[in-house]
Design a protein around this motif. Structure first.
Motif, short mmCIF file in Angstrom:
data_model
loop_
_atom_site.label_atom_id
_atom_site.label_comp_id
_atom_site.label_asym_id
_atom_site.label_seq_id
_atom_site.Cartn_x
_atom_site.Cartn_y
_atom_site.Cartn_z
N PRO A 253 0.83 -1.21 0.00
CA PRO A 253 0.00 0.00 0.00
C PRO A 253 0.87 1.25 0.00
N ASN A 254 0.32 2.36 -0.53
CA ASN A 254 1.08 3.61 -0.66
C ASN A 254 1.70 4.07 0.64
N GLU A 255 0.95 3.90 1.75
CA GLU A 255 1.45 4.41 3.03
C GLU A 255 2.66 3.65 3.55
N GLN A 256 2.92 2.45 2.98
CA GLN A 256 4.09 1.66 3.42
C GLN A 256 5.29 1.82 2.50
N ARG A 257 5.12 2.49 1.36
CA ARG A 257 6.16 2.49 0.32
C ARG A 257 7.51 3.02 0.82
N ASP A 258 7.49 4.13 1.56
CA ASP A 258 8.75 4.71 2.02
C ASP A 258 9.52 3.73 2.89
N GLN A 259 8.81 3.07 3.81
CA GLN A 259 9.45 2.10 4.70
C GLN A 259 9.98 0.91 3.90
N ILE A 260 9.19 0.43 2.92
CA ILE A 260 9.60 -0.74 2.13
C ILE A 260 10.80 -0.40 1.24
N ARG A 261 10.84 0.82 0.69
CA ARG A 261 12.00 1.22 -0.11
C ARG A 261 13.28 1.09 0.71
N ILE A 262 13.21 1.53 1.97
CA ILE A 262 14.39 1.44 2.85
C ILE A 262 14.76 -0.02 3.08
N MET A 263 13.74 -0.87 3.36
CA MET A 263 13.99 -2.30 3.60
C MET A 263 14.64 -2.95 2.38
N VAL A 264 14.09 -2.66 1.19
CA VAL A 264 14.63 -3.27 -0.04
C VAL A 264 16.04 -2.77 -0.30
N SER A 265 16.27 -1.48 -0.12
CA SER A 265 17.59 -0.91 -0.40
C SER A 265 18.66 -1.52 0.49
N GLU A 266 18.27 -1.88 1.73
CA GLU A 266 19.24 -2.44 2.67
C GLU A 266 19.41 -3.95 2.55
N SER A 267 18.34 -4.65 2.17
CA SER A 267 18.40 -6.11 2.18
C SER A 267 18.74 -6.73 0.82
N LEU A 268 18.46 -6.00 -0.26
CA LEU A 268 18.72 -6.57 -1.59
C LEU A 268 20.21 -6.83 -1.81
N ARG A 269 20.54 -8.02 -2.28
CA ARG A 269 21.92 -8.35 -2.63
C ARG A 269 22.12 -8.33 -4.14
N GLY A 270 21.16 -8.85 -4.87
CA GLY A 270 21.30 -8.86 -6.32
C GLY A 270 20.04 -9.35 -7.00
N VAL A 271 19.90 -9.00 -8.28
CA VAL A 271 18.79 -9.46 -9.11
C VAL A 271 19.37 -10.04 -10.40
N LEU A 272 18.97 -11.27 -10.70
CA LEU A 272 19.37 -11.93 -11.94
C LEU A 272 18.12 -12.15 -12.78
N SER A 273 17.99 -11.41 -13.88
CA SER A 273 16.86 -11.57 -14.81
C SER A 273 17.34 -12.36 -16.02
N GLN A 274 16.52 -13.27 -16.50
CA GLN A 274 17.01 -14.11 -17.59
C GLN A 274 15.94 -14.48 -18.61
N GLN A 275 16.42 -14.84 -19.80
CA GLN A 275 15.59 -15.34 -20.89
C GLN A 275 16.30 -16.54 -21.52
N LEU A 276 15.53 -17.48 -22.04
CA LEU A 276 16.09 -18.58 -22.83
C LEU A 276 15.67 -18.37 -24.28
N LEU A 277 16.64 -18.32 -25.18
CA LEU A 277 16.39 -18.02 -26.59
C LEU A 277 16.76 -19.20 -27.47
N PRO A 278 15.98 -19.45 -28.52
CA PRO A 278 16.34 -20.53 -29.46
C PRO A 278 17.69 -20.24 -30.11
N ARG A 279 18.56 -21.22 -30.15
CA ARG A 279 19.86 -21.04 -30.80
C ARG A 279 19.69 -20.95 -32.32
N ALA A 280 20.57 -20.20 -32.93
CA ALA A 280 20.50 -19.98 -34.39
C ALA A 280 20.62 -21.29 -35.16
N ASP A 281 21.38 -22.26 -34.63
CA ASP A 281 21.57 -23.53 -35.36
C ASP A 281 20.50 -24.57 -35.03
#
Length: 360
Positions: A253-281
């Motif tokens: 909820p909007n009223e929690q956003r400021d607190q959650i931003r602080i929590m995420v900024s302090e606890s986040l270590r990393g984000v790995l986003s990925q896709q699997l693509l068909p190989r050309a061959d």
């Protein structure tokens, strides 16, 4: 009809296993179908269409009484299925024409981070924190489970801790090595991810893997666990690091956003986003990835609600192993692994990718 494998699901799973497929679809009104190297196609072009009676017989061939009861009362059921030659994440749904079956083949051998092409030097430091949050993101079928399994298996060998996995369903089976590993399946061992996560915090864990962070309760509990001395690994269905952080913040909820931003900024270590693509061959699929490592600058942008700056930090963070999805796509194209069309189709910034490819 016998030449097209009826009457047991195992026959279809065996041929899919032998041909390196990722999924099998057995649906009313369709031919038996598989997904091979990312492409959905009929297993046999000349096979007759499956009838409602066919799929009901196939459902009967591999569901337990407990799963049948859930299917009858809820109209759908997800569960892990195992036979002599493999494990599968299975789903059966009741629809207008009858029952549809989908089985995702799970490689029973857990592959290492090196084998699946992850940047080991960048990810290893993230796994050695005593607390914090590591997110693996991407669309369904992008290999998130395989990546999580590789990371958990590395932790299992590298540390001497207690690992708890919460999954729906259990896919890869981990055997305790230097760590003690417990695996719990939602619906089989617990009611929900939220309930399992609450219970996990009372079981003296060091590392918690949350198969899917799909709602406010699960995300909130995962953040709390990450903040209170646990290393939490989870997945989200987002396509980039910046969108992942926005998705986490947007469930509150909007009223929690400021607190959650602080929590995420302090606890986040990393984000790995990925896709699997068909190989050309046409011989398989290639992994494209975006990696964000939380630095002081990244944390500050999260606290201030300026997640639009994150791609710029990734671009300048190559020394920490960071890489943008579009840069990963360009590397795959330059090495001949994927086609120009696939590279452009998957790109975030299509204008810049067109310049790179030299197309209009």
């Amino acid at each position: 009809m016998s030449e097209y494998i009826l009457p047991h699901v195992d026959g279809y799973l065996k041929i899919a296993f032998d041909y390196g497929c990722s999924d099998v679809h057995l649906a009313v009104g369709s031919k038996p179908t598989w997904r091979r190297f990312g492409q959905l196609q009929a297993i046999w072009q000349e096979a007759p269409l499956l009838t409602a009676e066919d799929t009901e017989m196939l459902v009967n061939s591999f569901l337990t009484e407990r799963e049948w009861n859930r299917l009858r009362t809820k109209g759908d059921v997800d569960f892990a299925y195992q036979n002599a030659f493999g494990r599968y994440r299975s789903s059966v749904v009741k629809q207008r024409l009858g029952y549809d079956i989908c089985c995702r083949l799970i490689n029973t051998k857990i592959r290492s981070m090196e084998e699946i092409g992850l940047p080991v030097d960048a990810i290893t430091p993230l796994t050695r924190y005593n607390n914090g949050l590591i997110l693996v993101t991407g669309a369904i079928g992008s290999g998130k489970s395989t990546t999580l399994a590789a990371i958990i298996d590395f932790i299992n060998e590298d540390r001497t801790d207690h690992i708890i996995t919460l999954e729906d369903p259990i896919e890869y089976v981990f055997h305790s090595k230097n760590c003690h590993v417990n695996q719990r399946e939602v619906h089989l061992h617990t009611e929900s991810f939220g309930r399992a996560l609450r219970a996990a915090l009372r079981e003296d864990p060091d590392v918690i893997m949350v198969g899917e962070m799909r709602d406010l309760e699960t995300i909130q509990l995962a953040l709390t666990a990450a903040e209170t001395g646990h290393l939490v690994l989870g997945t989200l269905h987002t396509g980039s690091a910046a969108r992942t952080i926005d998705r986490v913040l947007d469930v509150f909820p909007n009223e929690q956003r400021d607190q959650i931003r602080i929590m995420v900024s302090e606890s986040l270590r990393g984000v790995l986003s990925q896709q699997l693509l068909p190989r050309a061959d046409g011989t398989g699929r290639a992994l494209a990835m975006e990696l964000l490592v939380n630095t002081a600058a990244v944390a500050n942008s999260i606290r201030e609600g300026k997640t639009f700056m994150i791609p710029g930090f990734i671009q300048t963070g190559k020394q920490q192993g960071m890489i943008l999805m579009d840069d990963s796509l360009q590397k795959l194209y330059s090495s001949g692994a994927i086609t120009a069309e696939e590279c452009l189709f998957r790109a975030d910034n299509k204008a810049l990718m067109k310049q790179f490819l030299g197309v209009n």
